[in-house]
Every structure is written in structure tokens, then in C-alpha cells.
Design a protein around this motif. Structure first.
Motif, PDB file in Angstrom:
ATOM      1  N   LEU A 101     -29.167  22.640 -38.827  1.00 59.02           N
ATOM      2  CA  LEU A 101     -29.824  22.152 -37.610  1.00 59.02           C
ATOM      3  C   LEU A 101     -29.293  22.874 -36.372  1.00 59.02           C
ATOM      4  O   LEU A 101     -30.064  23.220 -35.473  1.00 59.02           O
ATOM      5  CB  LEU A 101     -29.623  20.648 -37.451  1.00 59.02           C
ATOM      6  CG  LEU A 101     -30.453  19.775 -38.366  1.00 59.02           C
ATOM      7  CD1 LEU A 101     -29.953  18.336 -38.323  1.00 59.02           C
ATOM      8  CD2 LEU A 101     -31.921  19.836 -37.968  1.00 59.02           C
ATOM      9  N   GLY A 102     -27.993  23.096 -36.326  1.00 59.45           N
ATOM     10  CA  GLY A 102     -27.406  23.822 -35.200  1.00 59.45           C
ATOM     11  C   GLY A 102     -27.925  25.248 -35.113  1.00 59.45           C
ATOM     12  O   GLY A 102     -28.244  25.742 -34.031  1.00 59.45           O
ATOM     13  N   ASN A 109     -35.462  27.249 -32.157  1.00 61.29           N
ATOM     14  CA  ASN A 109     -36.088  26.344 -31.200  1.00 61.29           C
ATOM     15  C   ASN A 109     -35.552  26.540 -29.789  1.00 61.29           C
ATOM     16  O   ASN A 109     -36.316  26.612 -28.843  1.00 61.29           O
ATOM     17  CB  ASN A 109     -35.905  24.887 -31.643  1.00 61.29           C
ATOM     18  CG  ASN A 109     -36.767  23.933 -30.866  1.00 61.29           C
ATOM     19  OD1 ASN A 109     -37.007  24.105 -29.676  1.00 61.29           O
ATOM     20  ND2 ASN A 109     -37.247  22.910 -31.532  1.00 61.29           N
ATOM     21  N   LYS A 110     -34.264  26.579 -29.617  1.00 60.83           N
ATOM     22  CA  LYS A 110     -33.551  26.820 -28.359  1.00 60.83           C
ATOM     23  C   LYS A 110     -33.783  25.783 -27.273  1.00 60.83           C
ATOM     24  O   LYS A 110     -33.278  25.919 -26.177  1.00 60.83           O
ATOM     25  CB  LYS A 110     -33.835  28.227 -27.819  1.00 60.83           C
ATOM     26  CG  LYS A 110     -33.369  29.323 -28.749  1.00 60.83           C
ATOM     27  CD  LYS A 110     -33.503  30.682 -28.131  1.00 60.83           C
ATOM     28  CE  LYS A 110     -33.064  31.732 -29.151  1.00 60.83           C
ATOM     29  NZ  LYS A 110     -33.012  33.048 -28.606  1.00 60.83           N
ATOM     30  N   GLY A 155     -35.934  16.974 -28.531  1.00 61.44           N
ATOM     31  CA  GLY A 155     -36.806  16.852 -29.690  1.00 61.44           C
ATOM     32  C   GLY A 155     -36.073  16.255 -30.882  1.00 61.44           C
ATOM     33  O   GLY A 155     -34.880  15.942 -30.822  1.00 61.44           O
ATOM     34  N   LEU A 156     -36.803  16.112 -31.969  1.00 59.40           N
ATOM     35  CA  LEU A 156     -36.272  15.478 -33.179  1.00 59.40           C
ATOM     36  C   LEU A 156     -35.067  16.226 -33.741  1.00 59.40           C
ATOM     37  O   LEU A 156     -34.097  15.610 -34.169  1.00 59.40           O
ATOM     38  CB  LEU A 156     -37.373  15.354 -34.237  1.00 59.40           C
ATOM     39  CG  LEU A 156     -36.974  14.660 -35.529  1.00 59.40           C
ATOM     40  CD1 LEU A 156     -36.514  13.229 -35.248  1.00 59.40           C
ATOM     41  CD2 LEU A 156     -38.129  14.672 -36.514  1.00 59.40           C
ATOM     42  N   TRP A 157     -35.102  17.552 -33.755  1.00 63.52           N
ATOM     43  CA  TRP A 157     -33.986  18.312 -34.312  1.00 63.52           C
ATOM     44  C   TRP A 157     -32.698  18.010 -33.550  1.00 63.52           C
ATOM     45  O   TRP A 157     -31.634  17.888 -34.158  1.00 63.52           O
ATOM     46  CB  TRP A 157     -34.266  19.817 -34.325  1.00 63.52           C
ATOM     47  CG  TRP A 157     -33.964  20.499 -33.022  1.00 63.52           C
ATOM     48  CD1 TRP A 157     -34.831  20.742 -32.004  1.00 63.52           C
ATOM     49  CD2 TRP A 157     -32.696  20.989 -32.587  1.00 63.52           C
ATOM     50  NE1 TRP A 157     -34.180  21.351 -30.968  1.00 63.52           N
ATOM     51  CE2 TRP A 157     -32.861  21.517 -31.299  1.00 63.52           C
ATOM     52  CE3 TRP A 157     -31.422  21.024 -33.154  1.00 63.52           C
ATOM     53  CZ2 TRP A 157     -31.822  22.077 -30.570  1.00 63.52           C
ATOM     54  CZ3 TRP A 157     -30.388  21.587 -32.419  1.00 63.52           C
ATOM     55  CH2 TRP A 157     -30.590  22.106 -31.150  1.00 63.52           C
ATOM     56  N   PHE A 158     -32.788  17.895 -32.224  1.00 61.24           N
ATOM     57  CA  PHE A 158     -31.600  17.681 -31.398  1.00 61.24           C
ATOM     58  C   PHE A 158     -31.047  16.273 -31.589  1.00 61.24           C
ATOM     59  O   PHE A 158     -29.832  16.084 -31.720  1.00 61.24           O
ATOM     60  CB  PHE A 158     -31.941  17.939 -29.926  1.00 61.24           C
ATOM     61  CG  PHE A 158     -30.734  18.034 -29.037  1.00 61.24           C
ATOM     62  CD1 PHE A 158     -29.798  19.031 -29.225  1.00 61.24           C
ATOM     63  CD2 PHE A 158     -30.545  17.138 -28.010  1.00 61.24           C
ATOM     64  CE1 PHE A 158     -28.685  19.130 -28.415  1.00 61.24           C
ATOM     65  CE2 PHE A 158     -29.434  17.219 -27.187  1.00 61.24           C
ATOM     66  CZ  PHE A 158     -28.502  18.223 -27.391  1.00 61.24           C
TER      67      PHE A 158
END
Length: 155
Positions: free
Chosen positions: A113-114, A121-122, A126-129
Motif C-alpha cells: 500500500l505504501g 496514486n501519490k 482515499g481508501l488506500w490511505f
């Protein structure tokens, strides 16, 4: 595995055990430095006015924050490298330890994910963060459980 077998017969097993333990603590330390990124940003965001009133604290945060933020990815990389070495050494010595496998899996997911956030994505939203931060908290609990479990069962 032959290398570790030879070490067992020559009395070097204690060294291998200590190296495995050392890398376990490298993981803990580098993970703590990685997570510190969130906390220094939180302190700066929430308490910047209060820090301004305390020159020593402001100076300390002025030194710590750039170091932690700049090296967040490096700390994460060190953590993952530590996981791989620790896992290899401990697996060849003890076999699969479920609590360690869970913690390592969470750590690998966290790294993926990191990396997604850093290189694809940068955007820090959002969901990933949210998932990246949530896993950090769950991972903390998994690491603590693993350390306790190992000390009780292999200590």
C-alpha cells in the motif's frame, strides 16, 4: 539450511538465534520510526501554536519532523528487509510461527500500500490511505502479540 545445520554442530546456533532476534528488533525499531511519520505530522498540525510558545520543543520538532518525513520510505524499506531476513532465519530454526506470519503478512501488505501511494496514486487521501493507516494500527497489535507469544513459547 545446510549452513544452519553446520552452525548447530559447531555451537554457532546461539549466534544464529541472536541474529534472528536482532533482526526482530530492527523490525520493531524501523517500524516505530516509520509510524513516527504520522505522529510528528499530527503534532505539527494540531499543536503548532502551542509549540511556538515553547522554543525548545519547537526547535526539537523542527529537527525531528524533516528527518522523519524525509526518511519515511527508507524506514519502511528497512522494515521490509528486516522482515525478510528475520523470517528466513527464524523459519529455518523454528518453522512457521503463526503470530509472526500474520505480522509479516500485514507488514508486506502495508509496504505494498505504501509503494502504491508513493509511486502510483501519490494522493494522500482515499481508501488506500485510510487502509494504510488502519493497517499500521492493526500491525502494532500484531507485533506486540507476536513478541509476547514468542517469549512465552520459545523464550
Amino acid at each position: 539450511m545446510a549452513v544452519f545445520h553446520d552452525l548447530k554442530t559447531t555451537g554457532g546456533i546461539v549466534m544464529v538465534e541472536k541474529i534472528g532476534e536482532l533482526f526482530g528488533w530492527v523490525i520493531v525499531f524501523s517500524y516505530a520510526l516509520t509510524v513516527l511519520n504520522y505522529f510528528v505530522k499530527l503534532v505539527n498540525r494540531k499543536y503548532s501554536r502551542q509549540l511556538a510558545k515553547h522554543p525548545e520543543a519547537k526547535r526539537l520538532m523542527g529537527r525531528v519532523t524533516p528527518f522523519v518525513v524525509k526518511n519515511h520510505k527508507i524506514f519502511g524499506f528497512i522494515t521490509i528487509t528486516g522482515i525478510l531476513v528475520h523470517f528466513y532465519i527464524q523459519f529455518t530454526r523454528w518453522g512457521l510461527v503463526a503470530s509472526g506470519a500474520v505480522a509479516a503478512s500485514l507488514m508486506v501488505l502495508q509496504a505494498i500500500l505504501g509503494a502504491y501511494g508513493a509511486f502510483i496514486n501519490k494522493k494522500r487521501k482515499g481508501l488506500w490511505f485510510v487502509t494504510h493507516r488502519l493497517i499500521a494500527a492493526i500491525l502494532f497489535a500484531a507485533i506486540v502479540y507476536h513478541i509476547i507469544y514468542v517469549n512465552i513459547n520459545f523464550g
